[in-house]
Design a protein around this motif. Structure first.
Motif, short mmCIF file in Angstrom:
data_model
loop_
_atom_site.label_atom_id
_atom_site.label_comp_id
_atom_site.label_asym_id
_atom_site.label_seq_id
_atom_site.Cartn_x
_atom_site.Cartn_y
_atom_site.Cartn_z
N ALA A 1 0.52 -1.30 -0.21
CA ALA A 1 0.53 -0.31 0.30
C ALA A 1 1.06 1.02 -0.13
O ALA A 1 0.46 2.03 -0.74
CB ALA A 1 -1.31 -0.24 1.09
N THR A 2 2.05 1.35 1.29
CA THR A 2 3.04 2.67 0.75
C THR A 2 3.03 2.86 -0.59
O THR A 2 3.49 4.01 -0.69
CB THR A 2 4.19 1.60 1.64
N LEU A 3 4.00 1.41 -1.27
CA LEU A 3 4.34 1.24 -2.78
C LEU A 3 3.55 2.26 -3.44
O LEU A 3 4.02 2.70 -4.72
CB LEU A 3 5.46 0.39 -2.81
N ILE A 4 2.14 2.29 -3.40
CA ILE A 4 1.14 2.51 -4.60
C ILE A 4 1.11 3.52 -4.49
O ILE A 4 1.30 4.91 -5.54
CB ILE A 4 0.34 1.81 -4.32
N THR A 5 1.42 4.69 -3.33
CA THR A 5 1.48 5.88 -3.18
C THR A 5 2.58 6.26 -3.12
O THR A 5 2.14 8.28 -3.58
CB THR A 5 0.70 6.10 -1.68
N TRP A 6 3.81 5.76 -3.46
CA TRP A 6 5.13 6.33 -4.74
C TRP A 6 4.64 6.71 -5.90
O TRP A 6 5.29 7.85 -6.60
CB TRP A 6 5.95 5.72 -3.99
N VAL A 7 3.99 5.33 -6.41
CA VAL A 7 3.81 5.62 -7.88
C VAL A 7 2.98 6.53 -8.47
O VAL A 7 2.17 6.91 -9.55
CB VAL A 7 3.82 4.37 -7.91
N THR A 8 1.85 7.20 -7.46
CA THR A 8 0.79 6.85 -8.30
C THR A 8 -0.45 8.39 -7.64
O THR A 8 0.58 8.30 -6.50
CB THR A 8 -0.40 5.84 -9.08
N GLY A 9 -0.84 8.87 -7.21
CA GLY A 9 -0.93 9.92 -6.91
C GLY A 9 -1.57 11.42 -6.91
O GLY A 9 -0.38 11.92 -7.07
N PRO A 10 -1.25 12.57 -6.08
CA PRO A 10 -1.37 13.61 -6.04
C PRO A 10 0.24 13.80 -5.00
O PRO A 10 0.82 15.21 -5.61
CB PRO A 10 -1.94 14.58 -5.19
N ASN A 11 0.48 12.47 -4.85
CA ASN A 11 2.74 13.28 -3.87
C ASN A 11 3.07 11.72 -4.70
O ASN A 11 4.03 11.27 -3.64
CB ASN A 11 2.23 12.46 -2.64
N ARG A 12 2.67 11.32 -5.14
CA ARG A 12 3.52 10.76 -6.93
C ARG A 12 5.40 11.38 -6.64
O ARG A 12 5.09 11.87 -6.71
CB ARG A 12 3.36 10.60 -7.78
N ARG A 13 6.10 10.42 -6.60
CA ARG A 13 7.29 10.40 -5.94
C ARG A 13 8.84 9.63 -6.74
O ARG A 13 9.20 9.93 -7.08
CB ARG A 13 8.50 10.97 -4.38
N CYS A 14 7.90 8.62 -7.81
CA CYS A 14 9.11 8.08 -8.07
C CYS A 14 8.37 7.52 -9.53
O CYS A 14 7.50 8.25 -10.42
CB CYS A 14 8.50 6.60 -7.86
N LEU A 15 9.28 7.79 -10.66
CA LEU A 15 9.23 7.74 -12.02
C LEU A 15 9.78 5.67 -13.19
O LEU A 15 11.04 5.91 -12.26
CB LEU A 15 10.01 8.88 -12.65
N GLU A 16 9.33 5.23 -13.49
CA GLU A 16 9.84 3.79 -13.69
C GLU A 16 10.73 4.09 -15.25
O GLU A 16 10.48 4.73 -16.28
CB GLU A 16 8.55 3.40 -14.52
N VAL A 17 11.74 3.95 -14.96
CA VAL A 17 13.22 4.19 -16.15
C VAL A 17 13.55 3.01 -16.54
O VAL A 17 14.15 2.09 -15.03
CB VAL A 17 14.03 5.30 -15.50
N PRO A 18 13.68 2.40 -17.59
CA PRO A 18 14.14 1.30 -18.23
C PRO A 18 15.25 0.86 -17.30
O PRO A 18 16.61 1.70 -17.63
CB PRO A 18 13.74 0.97 -19.97
N PRO A 19 15.70 -0.34 -16.70
CA PRO A 19 17.49 -0.53 -16.51
C PRO A 19 18.38 -0.40 -17.19
O PRO A 19 19.47 0.08 -16.52
CB PRO A 19 16.71 -1.45 -16.19
N SER A 20 18.48 -1.25 -18.57
CA SER A 20 19.13 -1.13 -19.38
C SER A 20 18.86 -0.80 -20.73
O SER A 20 20.29 -0.65 -21.51
CB SER A 20 19.56 -2.59 -19.30
N SER A 21 18.27 0.69 -20.33
CA SER A 21 17.94 0.73 -21.82
C SER A 21 19.01 2.10 -22.34
O SER A 21 18.94 2.31 -21.56
CB SER A 21 16.34 0.85 -23.05
N ALA A 22 18.72 2.35 -24.26
CA ALA A 22 19.47 3.95 -23.89
C ALA A 22 18.99 4.73 -23.96
O ALA A 22 19.06 5.50 -23.29
CB ALA A 22 19.63 3.70 -25.77
N SER A 23 17.41 4.99 -23.71
CA SER A 23 16.27 5.93 -23.23
C SER A 23 16.25 5.82 -21.78
O SER A 23 16.82 6.37 -21.18
CB SER A 23 15.04 5.29 -23.54
N GLY A 24 16.92 4.60 -21.17
CA GLY A 24 17.16 4.79 -19.77
C GLY A 24 18.38 5.82 -19.29
O GLY A 24 18.27 6.06 -18.03
N HIS A 25 19.41 5.26 -19.60
CA HIS A 25 20.80 5.83 -19.69
C HIS A 25 20.49 7.29 -19.35
O HIS A 25 21.42 7.42 -18.91
CB HIS A 25 22.20 5.12 -20.52
N ARG A 26 19.66 8.04 -20.77
CA ARG A 26 19.68 8.57 -21.26
C ARG A 26 19.23 9.80 -20.16
O ARG A 26 19.22 10.34 -19.58
CB ARG A 26 19.26 9.51 -22.60
#
Length: 471
Positions: A256-281
């Protein structure tokens, strides 16, 4: 009256042979090519391989071992080693099919903790790896290694592999941005502290209505990071009898805590591809401040994203509660011996030669930032070298300091299935939160518990269909 009969002229089709009439021209061509290539293959001399077969699935490990294996073969021509690098999927298929059917596999196998537990399904006497437990204790080898690092290769109290690594997980962060903002990371002990202290970095300076940066690289669709955080928090995945046990109150609150990190008005996280060129950028551009980082990931960045040099530092993971654990653990590798090997003593000797070697440990740290599980090597001077890539920090020493505190990893054959089930529950919980516009942790806990119970029941049902599971 005799009637005369004049034979009609034969058409080209009528002159075809029986094979030609039976097969269209395209198929004849395919058949011809198959025959020719089969003859070529049959006449081509096969490569003659000599020595103890040794398989590994990690290119960086292979490169680190090459000089030591060459040295071994030069010193012991009568005990040569034939090291081969296999792709993980090919390795897994050949190893498991060999164990199940009794067909030959390599005597010595270096295998990841994702794959190795799949060999533990069924009765202990049917496990394809040699049971190393008694040998480890009789020779004093067990005490030389970080004890928790044996856990992923231990089933029902028996140890089937020598650990290659520890893989502590700490937090890497963009020190250049943090320090430029005047933020003092020594104020951070818990995850709540982390998000509070780092909050100024989420300001919207360009006025597009979105934060210029997010505080952590994390997503509910990536089970690896969920499990890392769950283990850090003392969450149980399987019980002592290898039965799923993740549907518990502690894990529900974490989810439940992790979900408040990734969505909602207090979102703090971003999904970044781990090994792709776009993720490194994105990392180079500072789209995220912090990344949950096993030791090997630092080496990966050095190779794949050299532009980060001098911009990063590492700190302990923020704890879930004050006084809590500041480290977690990631998947690793082990060295196992095939139970059907006719050269068990030689395979064991080679495993110790590679895994207790200071030279191999130094090479793996220099190229991959991987620290050894051999405690006697932890005092080696190369772990205390300041690393300019990480702002002059002594990265090796930092990870070693936390190595004895890593949580226990599971060795269940169904580990990957459980991780996927937990991630599926997390995705469903996010959908529930967004659908109901409910981003309160306490309010989300009951739904998190329900989803985990559903996922756990489905996994138990899936496991029950395998007759070997109850063995």
């Amino acid at each position: 009256m005799t009637s005369s009969h004049t034979p009609s002229a034969q058409s080209p089709t009528s002159k075809k042979t029986g094979l030609a009439r039976a097969l269209p021209s395209g198929r004849i061509l395919i058949l011809f090519i198959a025959i020719v290539t089969s003859v070529i293959v049959a006449l081509t001399p096969s490569e003659k391989r000599e020595g103890l077969p040794f398989w590994t699935m990690r290119i960086r490990h292979y490169e680190a071992y090459e000089p030591k294996v060459a040295e071994w073969n030069a010193r012991h021509p009568e005990k040569r080693v034939d090291m081969q690098l296999l792709h993980q999927s090919a390795f897994e298929r050949r190893m498991l099919s060999g164990f199940l059917s009794g067909t030959p596999v390599a005597d010595l196998l270096e295998v990841s903790s994702i794959v190795s537990p799949k060999a533990f399904l069924g009765p202990l006497d049917q496990v394809g790896f040699l049971d190393l437990t008694d040998r480890l204790h009789a020779e004093g080898v067990y005490d030389q290694f970080n004890e928790a690092s044996f856990a992923p290769y231990t089933s029902r109290g028996r140890i089937f592999g020598l650990p290659h690594d520890v893989h502590p997980v700490l937090l890497a962060y963009r020190a250049d941005l943090v320090e430029a903002a005047g933020i003092d990371v020594s104020q951070i002990e818990t995850w709540d502290d982390y998000f509070r202290v780092m909050a100024p970095l989420m300001a919207d300076h360009d006025g597009d209505g979105r934060p210029d940066r997010y505080l952590l690289e994390f997503s509910e669709i990536r089970p690896t990071e969920i499990i890392i955080l769950m283990l850090q928090n003392g969450g149980e995945i399987f019980d002592a009898d290898d039965r799923p046990a993740f549907a518990n109150a502690r894990n529900a609150r974490l989810l439940a805590t992790l979900i408040t990190w990734v969505t909602g008005p207090n979102r703090r996280c971003l999904e970044v591809p781990p090994s792709s060129a776009s993720g490194h950028r994105q990392r180079l551009d500072g789209a995220v401040i912090g990344t949950i980082a096993p030791d090997w990931m630092l080496g990966h960045w050095k190779i794949e994203n050299p532009g980060l040099s001098g911009k990063l530092k590492v700190m302990p993971l923020p704890a879930w509660e004050r006084g809590g654990r500041r480290v977690s653990v990631a998947q690793g590798c082990m060295m196992g011996i095939s139970k059907t090997s006719t050269q068990i003593d030689l395979a064991w000797e080679l495993a110790l030669y590679l895994y207790t070697s200071a030279e191999v440990a130094e090479e793996l740290f220099a190229t991959n930032c991987i620290i050894s599980p051999v405690k006697a090597l932890w005092d080696a001077p190369f772990y205390d070298q300041p690393d300019p890539f990480f702002g002059g920090q002594k990265i090796g020493r930092l990870y070693i300091d936390y190595a004895p505190q890593i949580p226990i990893r599971t060795a269940s054959p169904y580990t990957t299935s459980a991780e996927q089930a937990i991630s599926t529950a997390a995705m469903a919980l996010r959908a529930y939160a967004d659908r109901n516009e409910n981003y309160d942790i306490d309010a989300l806990v009951p739904e998190a518990q329900r989803l985990l119970e559903k996922a756990q029941s489905e996994l138990i049902l899936f496991m029950s269909r395998n007759t070997l599971w109850e063995e």
